[in-house]
Design a protein around this motif. Structure first.
Motif, PDB file in Angstrom:
ATOM      1  N   ASN A   1      -9.323  -3.229 -34.224  1.00 55.44           N
ATOM      2  CA  ASN A   1      -9.213  -2.916 -32.799  1.00 55.44           C
ATOM      3  C   ASN A   1     -10.369  -2.131 -32.200  1.00 55.44           C
ATOM      4  O   ASN A   1     -10.450  -2.015 -30.974  1.00 55.44           O
ATOM      5  N   CYS A   2     -11.260  -1.593 -32.988  1.00 56.11           N
ATOM      6  CA  CYS A   2     -12.391  -0.859 -32.416  1.00 56.11           C
ATOM      7  C   CYS A   2     -13.194  -1.789 -31.504  1.00 56.11           C
ATOM      8  O   CYS A   2     -13.619  -2.857 -31.931  1.00 56.11           O
ATOM      9  N   PRO A   3     -13.410  -1.401 -30.252  1.00 51.90           N
ATOM     10  CA  PRO A   3     -14.075  -2.306 -29.300  1.00 51.90           C
ATOM     11  C   PRO A   3     -15.548  -2.552 -29.609  1.00 51.90           C
ATOM     12  O   PRO A   3     -16.132  -3.501 -29.077  1.00 51.90           O
ATOM     13  N   ASP A  63     -16.800  -2.420 -32.976  1.00 54.09           N
ATOM     14  CA  ASP A  63     -16.949  -2.769 -34.402  1.00 54.09           C
ATOM     15  C   ASP A  63     -17.662  -1.700 -35.221  1.00 54.09           C
ATOM     16  O   ASP A  63     -18.637  -1.974 -35.936  1.00 54.09           O
ATOM     17  N   VAL A  64     -17.158  -0.494 -35.128  1.00 58.78           N
ATOM     18  CA  VAL A  64     -17.738   0.602 -35.910  1.00 58.78           C
ATOM     19  C   VAL A  64     -17.446   0.438 -37.413  1.00 58.78           C
ATOM     20  O   VAL A  64     -18.257   0.817 -38.257  1.00 58.78           O
ATOM     21  N   PHE A  65     -16.288  -0.152 -37.739  1.00 55.80           N
ATOM     22  CA  PHE A  65     -15.825  -0.119 -39.133  1.00 55.80           C
ATOM     23  C   PHE A  65     -16.113  -1.394 -39.903  1.00 55.80           C
ATOM     24  O   PHE A  65     -16.115  -2.489 -39.346  1.00 55.80           O
ATOM     25  N   GLN A 118     -22.564   3.575 -32.886  1.00 54.00           N
ATOM     26  CA  GLN A 118     -22.155   2.734 -31.764  1.00 54.00           C
ATOM     27  C   GLN A 118     -20.893   3.246 -31.058  1.00 54.00           C
ATOM     28  O   GLN A 118     -20.519   2.733 -29.997  1.00 54.00           O
ATOM     29  N   CYS A 119     -20.233   4.211 -31.629  1.00 54.66           N
ATOM     30  CA  CYS A 119     -18.935   4.694 -31.129  1.00 54.66           C
ATOM     31  C   CYS A 119     -19.030   5.138 -29.666  1.00 54.66           C
ATOM     32  O   CYS A 119     -19.971   5.836 -29.282  1.00 54.66           O
ATOM     33  N   ILE A 120     -18.045   4.723 -28.868  1.00 53.57           N
ATOM     34  CA  ILE A 120     -18.004   5.095 -27.445  1.00 53.57           C
ATOM     35  C   ILE A 120     -16.891   6.111 -27.154  1.00 53.57           C
ATOM     36  O   ILE A 120     -16.508   6.315 -25.998  1.00 53.57           O
ATOM     37  N   ASP A 121     -16.367   6.724 -28.211  1.00 55.36           N
ATOM     38  CA  ASP A 121     -15.383   7.814 -28.067  1.00 55.36           C
ATOM     39  C   ASP A 121     -14.124   7.416 -27.308  1.00 55.36           C
ATOM     40  O   ASP A 121     -13.555   8.216 -26.563  1.00 55.36           O
ATOM     41  N   CYS A 122     -13.662   6.195 -27.518  1.00 57.56           N
ATOM     42  CA  CYS A 122     -12.444   5.764 -26.813  1.00 57.56           C
ATOM     43  C   CYS A 122     -11.188   6.359 -27.443  1.00 57.56           C
ATOM     44  O   CYS A 122     -10.131   6.373 -26.825  1.00 57.56           O
ATOM     45  N   MET A 123     -11.297   6.802 -28.699  1.00 53.33           N
ATOM     46  CA  MET A 123     -10.212   7.452 -29.449  1.00 53.33           C
ATOM     47  C   MET A 123      -9.090   6.512 -29.891  1.00 53.33           C
ATOM     48  O   MET A 123      -8.074   6.959 -30.410  1.00 53.33           O
ATOM     49  N   LEU A 124      -9.297   5.216 -29.693  1.00 57.14           N
ATOM     50  CA  LEU A 124      -8.283   4.259 -30.113  1.00 57.14           C
ATOM     51  C   LEU A 124      -7.972   4.374 -31.606  1.00 57.14           C
ATOM     52  O   LEU A 124      -6.814   4.394 -32.020  1.00 57.14           O
ATOM     53  N   CYS A 125      -9.005   4.437 -32.409  1.00 55.73           N
ATOM     54  CA  CYS A 125      -8.790   4.470 -33.862  1.00 55.73           C
ATOM     55  C   CYS A 125      -8.011   5.709 -34.273  1.00 55.73           C
ATOM     56  O   CYS A 125      -7.139   5.647 -35.145  1.00 55.73           O
ATOM     57  N   VAL A 126      -8.332   6.836 -33.639  1.00 57.51           N
ATOM     58  CA  VAL A 126      -7.629   8.082 -33.960  1.00 57.51           C
ATOM     59  C   VAL A 126      -6.141   7.931 -33.638  1.00 57.51           C
ATOM     60  O   VAL A 126      -5.272   8.353 -34.405  1.00 57.51           O
TER      61      VAL A 126
HETATM   62 FE1  SF4 Z   1     -14.321   2.626 -32.276  1.00 56.54          FE
HETATM   63 FE2  SF4 Z   1     -12.816   4.794 -32.823  1.00 56.54          FE
HETATM   64 FE3  SF4 Z   1     -15.203   5.103 -31.661  1.00 56.54          FE
HETATM   65 FE4  SF4 Z   1     -13.170   3.991 -30.283  1.00 56.54          FE
HETATM   66  S1  SF4 Z   1     -13.283   6.137 -31.049  1.00 56.54           S
HETATM   67  S2  SF4 Z   1     -15.313   3.266 -30.348  1.00 56.54           S
HETATM   68  S3  SF4 Z   1     -12.092   2.845 -31.906  1.00 56.54           S
HETATM   69  S4  SF4 Z   1     -14.818   4.287 -33.725  1.00 56.54           S
END
Ligand code: SF4
Length: 109
Positions: A60-62, A64-66, A88-96
């Motif tokens: 689900n990371c928008p 593709d960090v992982f 590349q992380c945009i700090d959306c916090m979805l993964c957390v």
């Molecule tokens: Fe990806 Fe997590 Fe960063 Fe969002 S906060 S961009 S889901 S690594």
């Protein structure tokens, strides 16, 4: 859950020293393969000793960090979500928010 103060409480090393994936990020000890793998990444930090390899972050990371890292012999799971593109992380916090085992910390959150 992952300790958000890992950078103060743990020793730093590099993933390139030991994990067979195409990435260059910091690893925060303790590391004692294959049972103890430490926290992987800094801005996007994944506690490999907590990660259960189920992968909602990876799916689900928008941005593709992982990417998967194979971790045979680890007591929790034989694959881990490695933050191979943490810059590349945009700090959306979805993964957390969606990690079922609270293994991820983003920017000390
Ligand atoms: Fe990806 Fe997590 Fe960063 Fe969002 S906060 S961009 S889901 S690594």
């Amino acid at each position: 859950a992952i300790d958000p103060n890992f950078a103060e409480s743990r020793e730093r090393s590099s993933v390139g020293d030991w994990l067979d994936i195409d990435a260059d990020y910091d690893v925060w000890g303790e590391v004692d393969q294959p049972e103890r793998l430490g926290i992987h990444g800094t801005h996007v930090a994944v506690d490999f000793d907590i990660c259960d390899g189920s992968g909602p972050c990876l799916e689900n990371c928008p941005v593709d960090v992982f990417g998967w890292a194979d971790t045979p012999g680890h007591p929790t799971s034989d694959r881990k979500a490695a933050p191979v593109n943490e810059s590349q992380c945009i700090d959306c916090m979805l993964c957390v928010d969606i990690c079922p085992v609270d293994a991820i910390d983003v920017d000390g959150s």
